[in-house]
Every structure is written in C-alpha cells, then in structure tokens.
Design an enzyme around this catalytic site. Sequence first.
Site, short mmCIF file in Angstrom:
data_model
loop_
_atom_site.label_atom_id
_atom_site.label_comp_id
_atom_site.label_asym_id
_atom_site.label_seq_id
_atom_site.Cartn_x
_atom_site.Cartn_y
_atom_site.Cartn_z
N HIS A 136 0.68 -1.15 0.11
CA HIS A 136 -0.33 0.24 0.19
C HIS A 136 0.57 1.45 -0.11
O HIS A 136 2.02 1.36 0.16
CB HIS A 136 -1.38 -0.03 1.86
CG HIS A 136 -2.08 -0.86 1.24
ND1 HIS A 136 -3.03 -1.46 2.12
CD2 HIS A 136 -2.79 -0.93 0.01
CE1 HIS A 136 -3.92 -2.15 1.82
NE2 HIS A 136 -3.85 -2.19 0.13
N GLU A 169 -0.32 -1.27 14.48
CA GLU A 169 -1.24 -0.60 14.02
C GLU A 169 -2.30 -0.77 14.80
O GLU A 169 -2.97 -0.68 16.12
CB GLU A 169 -1.63 -0.97 12.63
CG GLU A 169 -2.43 -1.86 12.37
CD GLU A 169 -4.26 -2.32 11.76
OE1 GLU A 169 -4.40 -0.42 11.61
OE2 GLU A 169 -4.20 -2.94 11.00
#
Lengths: 565, 820
Positions: free
Chosen positions: A73, A206
């Site tokens: 990403h 995260e």
Amino acid sequence: MAIECLVLGAGQEVGKSCVVVTIGGKRVMFDCGMHMGYHDSRRYPDFARALALFPGAADYTAAISCVVITHFHLDHIGALPYFTEVCGYHGPVYMTYPTKALAPLMLEDYRKVMVDQRGEEEQYSYEDILCCMKKVIPLDLKQTVQVDKDLVIRAYYAGHVLGAAMIYAKVGDAAMVYTGDYNMTPDRHLGAAQIDRMKLDLLITESTYAKTVRDSKHAREREFLKAVHKCVSGGGKVLIPTFALGRAQELCILLDDYWERMNLKIPIYFSAGLTIQANMYYKMLIGWTSQKIKNSYTVHNPFDFKHVCHFERSFINNPGPCVLFATPGMISGGFSLEVFKKWAPSEKNLVTLPGYCVAGTIGHKLMSGKPTTIDVDKDTHIDVRCQIHQLSFSPHTDSKGIMDLTEYLSPNHVILVHGEKPQMAFLKERIESELGMQCYYPANNETVSIPTTQNLKINATEKFIKQNLVFGGDMPKVGGCSEARGILLMEKSKTPKILCEDELLHLLGMEKHLVHFEPLPCSRMKEAESTDEPLLSSRIEEVKHTDGSAVQQASLADLGCERNG
Amino acid sequence: MREPRPLAYIVSSAASSSPLGNYLDPMDDGPSVSVPGPPNAGRPRAAEPRASTRSPEGYEAEVRTLASMSRGIYPLARAEALRGLAAVLETADACGGAVEQCYGCAVELMRDEDEGVRLASVRLIALCADKFAGREGWDGNGNGDQTDLMFLQLSSMARDMSTKVRIEAFNALGKSHRVSEGVLLQSLSKKVIKPNTGSGSIIKGKKLPPKLIFPCAAGIFAHGIEDEFYQVRTAACKSLGALSKFSTQYAQKALDLLMDMMNDDTEEVRMQTLQTLFYMATYGCLSVQEMHMHMFLGLLIDMNALIRDATRKILGLVNLPKLQMFKSAIDVLITSLEKNPEEQEIYSVLFSVGKNHGSFSANIAKHLAKEISMPSDAELILDKPRIKALLIVSISVSFSDDKHNKLDIPEIIFLHAISLLGKISCALGEVVDQDSLLSYLCQKSGTPFWKTRLLTAESGESEGCNVETVAGIRAQIEKTEKSTKCLDQVLTMQSMKIIIETVERAWAMRKSCNICDVRTILRTCKEELRILASNSSGSTGAFLRFLCEYLDAVQFIVEILQSIQLDNSYDLGPISLDVLLEKLDTSILKMKCCYAGFNREMEVQVCELALLANLLRLSKDRIHSKLVLEKLHWTINRLECLCADGSCELSYFSREIKKAFDANFAGSDVCTLLELFHLKPKTDYGMLKAISAVLQVRDNDSENPSSYVCGLPVGVSFDISLCNISRHDRLWLRMIVGESIQHTFLELSSFGGNDEVKCCSTTIPLFATPMAWSFVLRVCLVMECPYGSISVHQRHGGPRDSIVQLCDELDVYFVCTEQR
C-alpha cells in the site's frame, strides 16, 4: 541498553507510515510510506531526522542499517523510490515476494496519476522505481535473515493484503515486532495474521480501529449476498465498483461460491483489465492466500471463477440481470462511472460501495445520504434511482484483534501507530489497565525510549555446581521444588560469579566471625514461649564490603517455587 | 512429605509466577541457573503409566516428579511431562491433591512459547476439569467459580495462533460441565460485557489474576466460527451447540452465529452446523426467529441433498412462532418437493411441521377446503405436489396436540386425504396400522364405507388415532422389538423341527410309497429350509443351510436305494446310478468340509452318512474296491474315535458295519446292512459356522470382455472374500477353459481381515490361453477335503484330495485383442 523508537510518520494519524528503530546500535526503518492527503513536502516522512539520530553518519546509507517494507500500500511504500533515488539511500531494502512483485505496479500507477492527471512536478521517474526495486531483497515467510552480524529480521504472515508481513527484529537480547497493517480474522482469500510467541521488549502495532469492535464477518457477508440475490432475482443488474487487487477477488470468491450453492445461472462479469492482471498475480502467489484456497488449489484454482463469464463493453446495454465488477472503486471515473451512468436510473439495479470513499468522488456522494441526482460535470446529470448497498469489509483488525495480538505476544512495551489520536488514547488505557503493559502513542517526529531486559551471564564455581545442580547431590527439597543457595559475587570488570557459602571466606581471604546473642532474661521467657518464636540464639553471617566488590546473599529457586516453604 | 496444596493456592501461585510466560528459551544462553530437572526424574518417557496397581504414594511421587519436569528448559520435555501427567491422571482416581497439582502445572504452562507445550497444557486442563466435575459434591455451591475459571482459561487459549491449540481448546470448551450464563454470553460477544456485581465480585474476591476475568472469553466463538481453518470452525460449532443446554439466552444468541455459519464455504462446516442445530432442537433450545428464516429456507433448496435432508430434519422439530414463518416454510418445502420429486420424506416433514403447529395448519386446512370445494373452471388436479403437500399439512392437525382444533378440519379434507393414506401412515412412522387409519379417515369424512369395521376397530378410542396412543404404540413396539427377535428364533426352530419330522416320516414311507411322492416331500422341505435360511443368520442360518445339504443327501440316498432295489430303474429316468453316487459323495463332502464348529453328534451323523455312501458303492459295484474299503476303514475309525469317551453312542448300524468290515464282509449281505440305517437328523447344532466364499471378477461381463493375446498368459483380477475359513484350509482357484483346467493355490496369508471374514484383491494369471477369437473362462474357488491320509486324486500341480466348490462358477469373458 534501550530501544529508541523515532516515529517519522503515522504517529497519531493514518498515512506515511515510517518508524526508525534504534536497537542495539542498529537502525532499522520500518515502512517508508507517503501521505495521500498532502501534496507538499508533508507527504513524505522527515528523513533528515533519521540522519540526525546518528551524528557521525555521512549519509542515509551509513545511518540506516536496513529498510523493511511490510506491504505494497502506498502509505507504506510510497516514499521508498524518493528515499532511495532522491535521498540516496543505498543500503538493503527488504520486502516479501508478493510485495516486490506488486509494488512497482502501485507506484507507477500513482506516479502517473500524480504527474499526468494532477500535473504535479515529478518526484521520481519510472526508471527510479525500477532502480529502487533492484535494491530490494525479497523475504519469505518465517525466513530468518541475518542483515548483518547482529541484526536478525524475520517476516510473519499478516493477512491484510496479499504479501503483507509483520516484521520481527532482534539484536542481541533486544527483540521487537513491527506489525505493519494486519488482520486477525481471515477473509475469503487471505488468512489471519500468524506469529509465534516470542520474548519481546517492544511491539509496534497499527491501531486503525483502536476503539471499534466489529461484528461478525458472516453477518456482513450475509447482508451482501442477500442484497445481491434479491436484486438479481428481481431482474436487476448489480454494479460492484472495486479496486483491482484484494476486495474484488474476495467478493468474487464469495459470489462464486454462493452461485454454486444456490445454483444460480446469472452471469458475473469482470471488466477486462481486472481479471487479466490481478487474478494472474493471485494465481501465481497462491501460497500467500488463505488455507481454504491453498487446500482447494490442488483440485481447482479458486481464482479460475466458475461463474465468471467473458465480458464485452456492449453487454452494458443487454437486458436481464447480471453482476459486474468494474474499476475504479470509488466511481471516480473510468469504466465504473460509465456503467454507473447507464444503470443508476433504474430502481431495480444495485450499486455496492466500498467501505471508504475519498471526498469528491461519486462514491462519497452516494455514501453521504441518498441523492436523487448526481452532477458528473456541468452537462451530465445522473438520475440515481438504484439501490445502494454499502460494504463494510475492512482488511484491518479491530480493537479486539489488537488486544488479542498484544496479549498473545505479551511484550514489555507497546507503541501504537497508524491510528487516530483519541482512539489511540483509549486503547492505550485498555492495554495498560487490562494487560499491564507500558503503552505509548507518540506523535510524528517524537522519540520513545524503551528499556530492554538484559540477560547476564554468570559463572559458577565447581563446588556450587556439584553441590546444587548435579543430580544426586543432596539439594534441600522444599515441597517438591528444589532450591539452591549460594552467594552471587559481582566485581568490577569481571563476569559475575556464583559460589557456595563456605567458599566466600576463602575467596575474600577473611576469617569467619560469629556473633552470639545473650539468652533472654527470665522475665521475658513466658512472653517468648507464648509467641513461640526461636529467639534463644541465632547465628548471622556478616555482610562485608570490600573495596570494589559487593557480596550479596542470593537465593536461587526454580520459577514458581515458594521461597519460605 | 507435604500435604497436597489447596487448589486456591495453586491458582494464586500460578498467578504470581509471571503469567506473561515462562521464558526459558534454550537458545538464549541466559539463565544458566535454571535447573534442567530434579534428581530422580529420569527421562520423561518414564512418565507413561506402567501398571495399574500403584499405591497412592506412587501416584503422588509420579505427579510430583512430572510436575517438576514440566519446568524444564526444553520444550519437548515440558510437553512430554504434561502428557505424562495427563496419562497418570487418566488412570488415577481423582483423589488427593494430584488433580490440583496437575492443574497448577497446566495453568503455568498455558502461555508457554512452544505450541506443543500449550497443546498439552490445554489437554491437561480439560482433563482436570473433567476430573473435578466427576468428584462427588462438586456440583454443590461454591464450585461454580472454579468451573467458570477453567472455562475462561480454556477460552483464552481459543485465540491462540496455533491451529492445533485452537481446535483442542474448542473441543475442551464443548466438554465443560457447568458454566455460568454471564461467561457463556461473553464468549459469544466480542464486546466486553461488564460483569454484574454478583459473580464479578466473587471472582475478584478470589484474587484471580487480572487477565483471567471476563475479557479473555470475549467473543471466542465469534472468532472461532470465522477461523481460517475449517477444523477449528467445526470444533467451535460443535462446542457452541454443546454449551447451549446451559442457558436459553445463550442458545438464542448462539443461533445467530450458527445461522451465519450456513454460508460457510466448506461443506463439512455446514453439515456440522446443521448437526449442531439438530442437537439444539432435540434439547429444545432452538427457537427460530423471523430473521433466521431466509437462511433456513435457502438451505431447503440447497444443491446438496445431504444439507437439504439435515435441514428438513431440524425443521420437523422446531417451533415457528408466526403464521407467516410457518407459511413460508411450507411454501419452500413445496418448492423443494417440486424440484426434487424423488424426495418423498418431505411429506413426513410436512406432516410433522403441520402437527407441531396445530392452529396454523388448521388455517391452511380451511383455505385448502375452500380451494377444493370451489367450483373452478378446470378440474382440480389433486395429484399436484402442492395440493398433496397441503393435504398432508391439513390432515396433520388431527394428530396435533391442540385438541380444540380438531373439529375445525372440514370433512372434504379427510375425504381427499384418503388417497394419501400411504404417505400419512408413513409420516406417522407406521405405528398406526393403515386399516385403523383408513377407518379413522373414513369416519371423519363421513363416508359410509368401512363403517362396520370402524366400530370394532375403534370401540376403545373415541378420538381415533391421537398422538398419545401413537406414542404409546411406539413405545410398546420398541419394547417388544427384542422379544420379537426371540420369537422369530423360536418360530424358526419350531418350523425346523416340523420339517425334520416330515423328513423322517418321508424316510419311513420310502418303501411303501411312490418314489415321486417322497421326492416331492423332500423338495418342498428343502424349499422351506432355504427360505428360513435366507432369513436367519449366524449359527442358525448355517445349520439351516447344513440341513439343506443333508436333505439333498437323503434324497440321493433314497433314489440310490430305489435304483439298487429295482434292477430296472425305470422311475429314475436317465440318471444313472454312478452320477447319483457321485452326487451323494459331493453332498457329504460339502457337509463335512463346508461347516466349521461341529459338535460331536453332528460329526457322527455326517460320518454315518459317509459310511452309508461307501456301503452303497460297495453294494453297487459288488466288487470291494480298495479305495472304498480304505475310506470305509477311515470313517469307522473316525466314528470310533468320536465315540471313544462315551459321550455318544455308536449306532447299531455303525457297529454292524464295523463287524462286517472286520470280517471282510464275509457272510453278510450288504443290502441287509443297508436296511439297518436309521435316519435321525440332529437338531442340536451348537456353534455351527458355514464356510463360504464370494468370488468376483473386476470389470468384466459379457458386454465388456477383457482382452488377451492368443497364446500369451493373461492376468485376471479377482476380489475374493472368505467366511470362516481357517488357517489350515487349502484353497485353490480353479480356472477351466474348454478341456484344460488350471489350479492356482491361494496363499491365505495374503488375505486381510479377521478370523471371520478374510478379503483379498488379487490378480491371477491364466497361462494357457486358447488360440481362439474369444473364450469364456469358468472360475471357481475350491477347497481341499482331506479324507484322512487317503489320497484320491494324484493330479500333478493341483489339489491332492477331493475338493468342494465354495462358490458358484463364475464366467469371465475374453476377447482376442486383434479383433477389437
């Protein structure tokens, strides 16, 4: 020794993930992403700060031991060509095989959008991307890579997208895990994150959904299937705008399976570019998909969809029900917009929207309330009568998943990145109160220093070993647990040593002193008897301080063993 | 030696020893002070239980040793120690503190770094939970928290990263004995439910480690059913259902999760889900809501027949709270019936669904009656599945529990239902016989027909068939099922006796009567016996088959006697005496060799027949052939041997023959000796077993012949299964092509299976294929029947003795390759 953690990006925000960790003198850069929301210098991490960490270093190559990219990403890899080609980092770059395969596509796609569509100044060229990719060393799952003499890294499966990895790094006794983005629940084509239990000092995780607990994936799938089935059985057409990689495959596997079970004969179409490229990659990288797909792969490649038919542009106007996957995902233009224009005016039709749409796209307009007309440009107005179904499939783990992983890994410290500040604060509280771990959520360009555990090597005298550790010695037994007693001797510039009590005097060259206590006076005898304590006489050993050495009495026992048994 | 530590202590000690895990990584050359093991531990393998006789002290010592082993630095040793503890625990009765100690060990290692250790730890915890639950008085007050704690501990393992550990954890959870509702509900919801003050504070009062409060159970089942591995999903699904009997609130929420699992991509998981639902339905904790109907009904028209069937079974048990749901269920069942008309069991499901919802069915019945009685332009097609289905539903009202609805069914429904009598009685489980059902329907429909019968059939019951009586009848039938089996046996024995008596009478009248009559009687008896034999199994069946052979032999004897007595054997037709004698010999051989487990009397009986057969040969030949005399001698010896200990007596016939034989048949007429034979079939058969064989050839019939090359050997693949063959039997495969015979010896050691049935698939070469376009190979399994040491045939490369066929001859078809 400590782990220094400098957050260059994705601190209290989502975007441009980049963390530089100094661990045992080695500096590892995890991810090198760009922020999609900015178009100025803020879009890249402030690499100069990483250079400043190591005052002696002449350039980035000297300052950074290695760069590890978790997945393809752009907010994790977008700044990599800039860092290697513009900033001039020439050290090793690690990423998994699928990431290496797919990253150039993503980077080039974005570069084109940036330069061709927005007319921005070119930050790096296509050649730069290729050059950058040449520096990449591919990683395999659970493959331990010795970056240099001390630094070891290892990749673990993270789910999220094809080829996503969590990275374990270790220097000496200090060990840490950087999760990147991960998903704790499997979806139709990718598995759940999978990692070994290890002794960790630090976990950088995260926290996209730091506060959200998502309901069952099944319910979402059921809603989606129900909506699609209802639409096609009513003779309507279903438009599914998606990105080429990931969601399209997942939804298609879901539909293909449902079609098979329900024996539906309605055609499913893929708009051309999608099938050819993405499905090809998926077919090649089957080892990185979920267990179910790996299992069925031997018989039938699940990405050879049974119910997907060949598609031609003219089919848009055909009567009768069908399902169509089209790019791009947010109906921001291209083929999905073309189809949307045709199909939106009929109330029989259905348009599914991805979980997140960038502001300004048609997808975003459709999500924010149900408009009746949409103005594409000043001449084109679309009459929207079709049904809208919003998908809420997300490849990120929820707060439960973060807690589960943290609990499973049980690190000493946790750092949260890649999330919104208020939610991170909430999660920090939970981790600290429920799991009893230190937790931080630094902002960009902040540094967190974390102490590490250090294992100390000690020597033992021969006598001590013979007396206590060799089987058959008469070790005192305490309730089934064995216990060894000795004296730990720590001297400057010498390895600590453990020895028996009677060896100490000899070693120090001292004599034994005995202190005798007087018996109690008769007047207090009764009192002593009633408390039943052996006060009559006792013998203590003197604790002496000599120059530069300390003597301590130590009691060594097995873990979990009571001391006063 | 210390006293066993109290459980609470172990729990707290487990908590105090860092719950973050035992980080004793052997690769880190760190804590060299950790003791690899206690002095007397030996190798962990020694942990396996050796003997069942051990003193309690032995147990304790063993447990203590293993417990200290479990703290070793090597993961394999730790895991083995835990397995050892489990093994000890399994054999030990749960006395003393052994269970507590094992439990403590397991809890300590729950967070181990090694997956094998964690796996063993989960198993041990589950075992301990089982042992605790097995204790007397455990279910009393105060132990609920302990079971909850164990449930929570196992729950926390259900989110492990190792698949095996997850599977084991879910399996263990499903076996929980008693769990409080709060904990159960938490296990379904990912969101942490705040524990209400009651149970929460108690848990806190016990000073549980902070991690073992509710959150660790949060949503484990929600995760479990989404797991990547179908094995985990299956295990989770199973446990989900198993726990539903503890709480209705839990069951309702579990149903939501289970409904989601119907969309699973693995068939095994879907099947397990349906099984779980069925389990819940049987326990009465399945209440279907409107939101589940879409999924449920989708399954009724699933592609997979197994899924459809399983769903229907569940539907037959559940209670649908709303008329709308009921109607949609009926509609989908009808759709399914139209799609799969072969699935007749749908009618049964319709019936039970209708029966379970009396008032809804009554509603259907009213509408249906209107539809039927309405003079529509076209004639109503009663044969349509829809009408049939609705009729079944309507008629089921009268078998429903709601009494007041029974009067509501219009007569016309009953009238039309008569044609569906078979289906209705099938749906009723055939407990009510069709006659009374028919009379009931007729009565209700007001048809005069069957009225007389009705009065007698239903004099006792005013309400006709109702569920109570049906249930009663079923119970009664189940009860009598066993006795029926006994009855069958008794009946078989009785008819057997009658047959034997008939045979004896026929034997007695063989002289006075026409031979044809005797033959007919014997043939009828044989027929009877064959029917009886086909319906019975075991030693009874074997004996009945034996009796058939016996009657064959008797028939031959009768005919031989007849032909000997009449010089001109007019009645016998073309069958010559030699053929008959040969047939008799074969028959006796079969009796002798094809049955195992003779008792003495029966063997004597067979031997006497053999004597008689040999005597007949003597009388026919008039010359005393050496072979026959040898056989006679052997048989007499055998008879004497059998009767030596006096358990049975040598018959007069045998004694006379022995005398004559000793005198070398001088001065005795063979025919008079023959007269002495007295037929007396024995009925006491003991544990008789029939030796039999099934021979099959693979992929071959006359339409699909095998190919061969002229003159070259060809392999033929056989599937052979043998019953009751002993190791000493010698079996041959006989292959006949035209004139040439090939015998192939079958090595019994190459057969698999048990003593009773042996099976083998083998390829046997046929060496001499004929020079022909095609041929038929006749194959048969034969067994050698040793006649003492007398060797009958001296054939090279074949069986030494006389043989019996174990099965019918099989034809194998061959075609030359060049022709095809």
